[in-house]
Design an enzyme around this catalytic site. Sequence first.
Site, PDB file in Angstrom:
ATOM      1  N   ALA A   1      21.365   6.326 -12.511  1.00 24.37           N
ATOM      2  CA  ALA A   1      22.033   6.481 -11.131  1.00 24.37           C
ATOM      3  C   ALA A   1      21.247   7.505 -10.354  1.00 24.37           C
ATOM      4  CB  ALA A   1      23.397   6.936 -11.273  1.00 24.37           C
ATOM      5  N   ARG A   2      21.541   8.795 -10.266  1.00 21.48           N
ATOM      6  CA  ARG A   2      20.850   9.793  -9.815  1.00 21.48           C
ATOM      7  C   ARG A   2      20.964  11.051 -10.601  1.00 21.48           C
ATOM      8  NH1 ARG A   2      19.060   6.781  -6.754  1.00 21.48           N
ATOM      9  NH2 ARG A   2      19.199   6.644  -4.488  1.00 21.48           N
TER      10      ARG A   2
ATOM     11  N   ILE B   1      27.252  -1.828  -9.934  1.00 23.52           N
ATOM     12  CA  ILE B   1      26.330  -1.705 -11.251  1.00 23.52           C
ATOM     13  C   ILE B   1      26.976  -1.247 -12.359  1.00 23.52           C
ATOM     14  CG2 ILE B   1      24.451  -0.532 -12.021  1.00 23.52           C
ATOM     15  CD1 ILE B   1      23.329   0.212  -9.255  1.00 23.52           C
TER      16      ILE B   1
ATOM     17  N   HIS C   1      11.961   6.250 -12.637  1.00 20.19           N
ATOM     18  CA  HIS C   1      12.850   5.650 -11.428  1.00 20.19           C
ATOM     19  C   HIS C   1      12.426   4.309 -11.303  1.00 20.19           C
ATOM     20  CE1 HIS C   1      15.708   7.006  -7.978  1.00 20.19           C
ATOM     21  NE2 HIS C   1      16.158   5.660  -8.369  1.00 20.19           N
ATOM     22  N   ILE C   2      12.522   3.383 -12.381  1.00 22.04           N
ATOM     23  CA  ILE C   2      12.214   2.034 -12.075  1.00 22.04           C
ATOM     24  C   ILE C   2      13.268   1.182 -11.954  1.00 22.04           C
ATOM     25  CG2 ILE C   2       9.748   2.099 -12.570  1.00 22.04           C
ATOM     26  CD1 ILE C   2      10.851   1.262 -15.555  1.00 22.04           C
ATOM     27  N   GLY C   3      14.653   1.395 -11.873  1.00 21.99           N
ATOM     28  CA  GLY C   3      15.956   0.578 -12.223  1.00 21.99           C
ATOM     29  C   GLY C   3      15.795  -0.488 -11.291  1.00 21.99           C
TER      30      GLY C   3
ATOM     31  N   GLU D   1      13.734  15.439  -9.371  1.00 28.12           N
ATOM     32  CA  GLU D   1      12.689  14.409  -9.594  1.00 28.12           C
ATOM     33  C   GLU D   1      11.828  14.600  -8.226  1.00 28.12           C
ATOM     34  OE1 GLU D   1      14.922  10.831  -9.980  1.00 28.12           O
ATOM     35  OE2 GLU D   1      13.252   9.649  -8.711  1.00 28.12           O
TER      36      GLU D   1
HETATM   37  C1  DGY Z   1      18.348   3.093  -5.063  1.00 29.57           C
HETATM   38  O1  DGY Z   1      18.590   1.827  -4.407  1.00 29.57           O
HETATM   39  O2  DGY Z   1      19.235   3.887  -4.750  1.00 29.57           O
HETATM   40  C2  DGY Z   1      17.604   3.160  -6.392  1.00 29.57           C
HETATM   41  O3  DGY Z   1      17.796   4.375  -6.952  1.00 29.57           O
HETATM   42  C3  DGY Z   1      16.088   2.723  -6.116  1.00 29.57           C
HETATM   43  O4  DGY Z   1      16.323   1.584  -5.903  1.00 29.57           O
END
Ligand code: DGY
Length: 327
Positions: free
Chosen positions: A236-237, A158, A284-286, A266
Amino acid sequence: MSKPIVLVTRKIPEAGIDFLKQLCEVRGATEATPIDHETLMKSISDVDALLCLLTDTIDHAVIEAGSRLKVISNYAVGFDNIDVEAATERGIMVTNTPGVLTEATAELTWALIFAVARKIVPADKYVRDHQFSGWDPLLMLGYEIHGKTLGIIGMGRIGQAVAQMSVGFGMNIVYHDCQSPKLDLGSSVRSVTLEELGQLADIITIHVPLTPQTHHLCDADFFRLCKPGALFINTARGPVVDEEALVEALKERILAGAGLDVYEHEPAVHPGLFELPNVVLLPHIGSATYHTRTNMALRAAQNIIDAVTGKRPAYLVNPAVLNKLAL
Ligand code: DGY
């Protein structure tokens, strides 16, 4: 012969379920909200495979309760919700869905960069609130992206996609990672320490997995050395960032703005973030595009089908388990 039983903890795109049904008996997959721990514990004892989500905590107790489990297939690239060590110990394969969500997540990162830099969210609200009374030379001034330094923490799939998408904005890129990027990203990209990245970057974006080593990687010490006026993005997280320290850095104007898709606790969001107008907050819509979520479902299903038919799944996160299995 009876079909392998798969428990799907929550509703996911139908394509993945249809794919699984060709070979397996599918249970669950009906609820829009996460399964609670107790129900999960009760439902797992006689299933061969678990298709779970990042909203499910697959801890030691769940793994122990799944006495027939062969595979835990996470519908996500991140797998910090799973006790991988316990699964490996019990000879259970753990899989994830990398690759298919790279572009969607990188695109959302850029959406956040632009939203924060150009005040897209307050500008939209301004118009909707009928406050727009004509062009104004001092209205909603933001920050230019062109020619700036982008600091990427984590140069995996990514991070590299984010770097590639910067072509056209004439940016310098600095990154921090223990591994070199696999792609040739050109000479304007260089590796630096985390401290140097903080000092150099106008825009900082996080693309590391959550591990004990990356927990609170961006803490008060990191923010203190950041370039004044930097923008901070996290898709990311959440726990990679000390959210309390982030709020302070924004309040003290060390950072000029932040774009967040993930949160330390979260789905709870630090109350301080709501008070700050220079912050864009997303749920959290990545990976949330129709295309990507369908492909994630297919990849998670394929991982299960491989595992229950005796093959090595392509996206196995605990290859050490193979020592325990005859694969
Ligand atoms: C993941 O895949 O880890 C994302 O946070 C959600 O798709």
